[in-house]
Structure formats: C-alpha cells, structure tokens
Design a protein around this motif. Structure first.
Motif, mmCIF file in Angstrom:
data_model
loop_
_atom_site.group_PDB
_atom_site.id
_atom_site.type_symbol
_atom_site.label_atom_id
_atom_site.label_comp_id
_atom_site.label_asym_id
_atom_site.label_seq_id
_atom_site.Cartn_x
_atom_site.Cartn_y
_atom_site.Cartn_z
ATOM 1 N N GLY A 40 1.503 8.575 -6.212
ATOM 2 C CA GLY A 40 0.535 8.805 -5.186
ATOM 3 C C GLY A 40 -0.724 8.658 -5.436
ATOM 4 N N PHE A 41 -1.301 9.179 -6.596
ATOM 5 C CA PHE A 41 -2.633 8.864 -6.936
ATOM 6 C C PHE A 41 -2.822 7.329 -7.056
ATOM 7 C CE2 PHE A 41 -5.716 7.719 -10.291
ATOM 8 C CZ PHE A 41 -6.872 8.589 -9.611
ATOM 9 N N GLY A 42 -1.801 6.538 -7.536
ATOM 10 C CA GLY A 42 -2.033 4.881 -7.526
ATOM 11 C C GLY A 42 -2.281 4.520 -6.126
ATOM 12 N N ALA A 43 -1.348 4.899 -5.060
ATOM 13 C CA ALA A 43 -1.374 4.659 -3.886
ATOM 14 C C ALA A 43 -2.600 4.865 -3.094
ATOM 15 C CB ALA A 43 -0.154 5.296 -3.069
ATOM 16 N N LEU A 44 -3.151 6.132 -3.478
ATOM 17 C CA LEU A 44 -4.690 6.516 -2.850
ATOM 18 C C LEU A 44 -5.503 5.466 -3.435
ATOM 19 C CD1 LEU A 44 -4.629 10.243 -3.074
ATOM 20 C CD2 LEU A 44 -4.337 8.888 -1.096
ATOM 21 N N VAL A 45 -5.554 5.192 -4.660
ATOM 22 C CA VAL A 45 -6.625 4.215 -5.119
ATOM 23 C C VAL A 45 -6.460 2.846 -4.501
ATOM 24 C CG1 VAL A 45 -7.193 3.070 -7.191
ATOM 25 C CG2 VAL A 45 -7.066 5.310 -7.362
ATOM 26 N N PHE A 46 -5.302 2.328 -4.547
ATOM 27 C CA PHE A 46 -5.005 1.014 -4.004
ATOM 28 C C PHE A 46 -5.328 0.935 -2.629
ATOM 29 C CE2 PHE A 46 -2.121 -2.200 -2.147
ATOM 30 C CZ PHE A 46 -2.560 -3.289 -2.883
ATOM 31 N N GLY A 47 -4.887 1.944 -1.807
ATOM 32 C CA GLY A 47 -5.149 2.036 -0.480
ATOM 33 C C GLY A 47 -6.735 1.799 -0.024
ATOM 34 N N GLY A 48 -7.419 3.018 -0.676
ATOM 35 C CA GLY A 48 -8.715 3.121 -0.494
ATOM 36 C C GLY A 48 -9.365 1.683 -1.044
ATOM 37 N N LEU A 49 -9.012 1.104 -1.787
ATOM 38 C CA LEU A 49 -9.504 -0.404 -2.456
ATOM 39 C C LEU A 49 -9.299 -1.540 -1.111
ATOM 40 C CD1 LEU A 49 -8.901 -0.530 -6.093
ATOM 41 C CD2 LEU A 49 -11.366 -0.136 -4.988
ATOM 42 N N VAL A 50 -8.023 -1.234 -0.646
ATOM 43 C CA VAL A 50 -7.697 -2.310 0.373
ATOM 44 C C VAL A 50 -8.594 -1.938 1.484
ATOM 45 C CG1 VAL A 50 -5.877 -2.813 2.154
ATOM 46 C CG2 VAL A 50 -5.296 -2.862 -0.416
ATOM 47 N N LEU A 51 -8.975 -0.931 1.968
ATOM 48 C CA LEU A 51 -9.598 -0.630 3.147
ATOM 49 C C LEU A 51 -11.212 -0.747 2.680
ATOM 50 C CD1 LEU A 51 -7.755 2.786 4.520
ATOM 51 C CD2 LEU A 51 -7.924 0.216 5.478
ATOM 52 N N TYR A 52 -11.642 -0.558 1.612
ATOM 53 C CA TYR A 52 -12.950 -0.561 1.353
ATOM 54 C C TYR A 52 -13.508 -2.229 1.435
ATOM 55 C CZ TYR A 52 -17.404 -0.433 -1.342
ATOM 56 O OH TYR A 52 -18.768 -0.776 -1.712
ATOM 57 N N PHE A 53 -12.492 -2.833 0.506
ATOM 58 C CA PHE A 53 -12.802 -4.405 0.425
ATOM 59 C C PHE A 53 -12.236 -5.205 1.762
ATOM 60 C CE2 PHE A 53 -13.209 -3.345 -3.727
ATOM 61 C CZ PHE A 53 -14.331 -3.952 -4.267
ATOM 62 N N ASP A 54 -11.768 -4.516 2.846
ATOM 63 C CA ASP A 54 -11.445 -5.048 4.202
ATOM 64 C C ASP A 54 -10.357 -6.145 3.750
ATOM 65 O OD1 ASP A 54 -10.881 -5.038 6.796
ATOM 66 O OD2 ASP A 54 -12.863 -6.238 6.873
ATOM 67 N N VAL A 55 -9.427 -6.098 3.055
ATOM 68 C CA VAL A 55 -8.545 -7.222 2.757
ATOM 69 C C VAL A 55 -7.566 -7.606 3.867
ATOM 70 C CG1 VAL A 55 -6.400 -7.700 1.133
ATOM 71 C CG2 VAL A 55 -8.139 -6.354 0.050
ATOM 72 N N GLY A 56 -7.681 -8.974 4.185
ATOM 73 C CA GLY A 56 -6.909 -9.398 5.380
ATOM 74 C C GLY A 56 -7.490 -8.735 6.561
ATOM 75 N N GLY A 57 -8.692 -8.345 6.752
ATOM 76 C CA GLY A 57 -9.346 -7.670 7.783
ATOM 77 C C GLY A 57 -8.565 -6.346 8.323
ATOM 78 N N ILE A 58 -7.948 -5.713 7.394
ATOM 79 C CA ILE A 58 -7.034 -4.576 7.856
ATOM 80 C C ILE A 58 -8.170 -3.416 8.389
ATOM 81 C CG2 ILE A 58 -5.862 -2.593 6.904
ATOM 82 C CD1 ILE A 58 -4.103 -4.688 5.350
ATOM 83 N N TYR A 59 -9.063 -3.151 7.647
ATOM 84 C CA TYR A 59 -9.971 -2.130 8.069
ATOM 85 C C TYR A 59 -10.500 -2.493 9.370
ATOM 86 C CZ TYR A 59 -13.745 1.222 7.915
ATOM 87 O OH TYR A 59 -14.657 2.265 8.241
ATOM 88 N N SER A 60 -11.295 -3.660 9.608
ATOM 89 C CA SER A 60 -11.678 -4.033 10.901
ATOM 90 C C SER A 60 -10.747 -3.937 12.012
ATOM 91 C CB SER A 60 -12.163 -5.532 10.631
ATOM 92 O OG SER A 60 -13.437 -5.548 9.627
ATOM 93 N N LEU A 61 -9.616 -4.416 11.879
ATOM 94 C CA LEU A 61 -8.542 -4.309 12.791
ATOM 95 C C LEU A 61 -8.269 -2.696 12.982
ATOM 96 C CD1 LEU A 61 -6.788 -5.978 14.417
ATOM 97 C CD2 LEU A 61 -5.025 -5.817 12.775
ATOM 98 N N ALA A 62 -8.125 -1.911 11.900
ATOM 99 C CA ALA A 62 -7.962 -0.598 12.206
ATOM 100 C C ALA A 62 -8.955 0.112 13.198
ATOM 101 C CB ALA A 62 -7.381 0.180 10.870
ATOM 102 N N MET A 63 -10.215 -0.180 12.578
ATOM 103 C CA MET A 63 -11.399 0.721 13.311
ATOM 104 C C MET A 63 -11.469 0.292 14.771
ATOM 105 S SD MET A 63 -11.919 3.038 11.243
ATOM 106 C CE MET A 63 -10.542 3.085 10.326
ATOM 107 N N ALA A 64 -11.039 -1.179 15.105
ATOM 108 C CA ALA A 64 -11.206 -1.686 16.412
ATOM 109 C C ALA A 64 -10.116 -0.986 17.158
ATOM 110 C CB ALA A 64 -11.033 -3.161 16.502
ATOM 111 N N SER A 65 -9.183 -0.293 16.729
ATOM 112 C CA SER A 65 -8.165 0.383 17.575
ATOM 113 C C SER A 65 -8.477 1.616 17.862
ATOM 114 C CB SER A 65 -6.730 0.009 16.672
ATOM 115 O OG SER A 65 -5.721 0.916 17.579
ATOM 116 N N ARG A 66 -7.787 2.480 18.874
ATOM 117 C CA ARG A 66 -7.984 3.587 19.264
ATOM 118 C C ARG A 66 -7.191 4.656 18.444
ATOM 119 N NH1 ARG A 66 -4.620 5.428 23.972
ATOM 120 N NH2 ARG A 66 -3.065 3.651 23.998
ATOM 121 N N ASP A 67 -6.088 3.818 17.844
ATOM 122 C CA ASP A 67 -5.079 4.591 16.861
ATOM 123 C C ASP A 67 -5.377 4.346 15.583
ATOM 124 O OD1 ASP A 67 -3.643 5.378 19.328
ATOM 125 O OD2 ASP A 67 -2.501 3.462 19.364
ATOM 126 N N ALA A 68 -6.709 4.428 15.108
ATOM 127 C CA ALA A 68 -7.037 4.022 13.792
ATOM 128 C C ALA A 68 -6.259 5.310 12.961
ATOM 129 C CB ALA A 68 -8.393 4.207 13.671
#
Length: 116
Positions: A40-68
C-alpha cells in the motif's frame, strides 16, 4: 461444572485466546497486514509520482473532469490492490525459501557428474 475466567486453578495456557493456535493465527494475520501495508505504501508513492509527473496526461485529464475525486480514488484503489497483492505474494513465497533452496542444492550436488 463450568470453569470461569476468574478460576485461580486455571492456567493461562488453557485460555483459548492465549492458546498456541490463537497466537499463530494472530502472527499470520499480522504478517499479512504488514506485507499488504508495504504494498500500500508503494502504491501511494507510485500513484503520487504518476499524478505529479502527469504520466500520459492522467492528472490533466482527471482534473478536467467533474469526477476527479472518483477517478483518483479508483486509481489508488487499483494500485493498492495490485501492489498489496504483489507484496503479500512475495512475502508468502519467501517464507520457506531457505529450506527449499538448501534441499535443492543438496540434491543437485549429490547427482552432479564429476567426469567433466
């Protein structure tokens, strides 16, 4: 005649909550929770890094949605299940590794040809 918990003649080993089986069950549950928490700790670190570095535009896509919040929850839930399961599986598979490896090495050396 029924024995009570306050009986002075009753030894602590006779208490079902303090039996060997109960202690072993608690240690197994502790082992599973501990290894799942590592994942779970590894998942938090990995997920945080994916969102922070906007891998594949995931963070941008999520924040553009009302269901973020739902998206982020599902992302981290999936990562937790995956990483927790992998960590738990690795922990379980490495429990008896030393004895299995020792026996395997003994078999291998006994059947080895020395005429090479």
């Amino acid at each position: 005649m029924e024995q009570h918990h306050n009986d002075p003649d009753r030894r602590p080993e006779q208490d079902i909550r303090n039996s060997k089986a109960a202690r072993e069950a608690r240690s197994i549950v502790r082992f599973m929770i501990e290894h799942t928490a590592y994942g779970g700790f590894g998942a938090l670190v990995f997920g945080g890094l994916v969102l922070y570095f906007d891998v594949g535009g995931i963070y941008s896509l999520a924040m553009a949605s009302r269901d973020a919040p739902i998206f982020v929850f599902l992302l981290f839930f999936g990562l937790f299940v995956t990483f927790g399961g992998i960590s738990l599986g690795i922990g379980i598979m490495t429990l008896g590794g030393f004895s299995d490896d020792d026996r395997y090495r003994d078999e291998r050396s006994r059947n080895q040809r020395h005429d090479d």
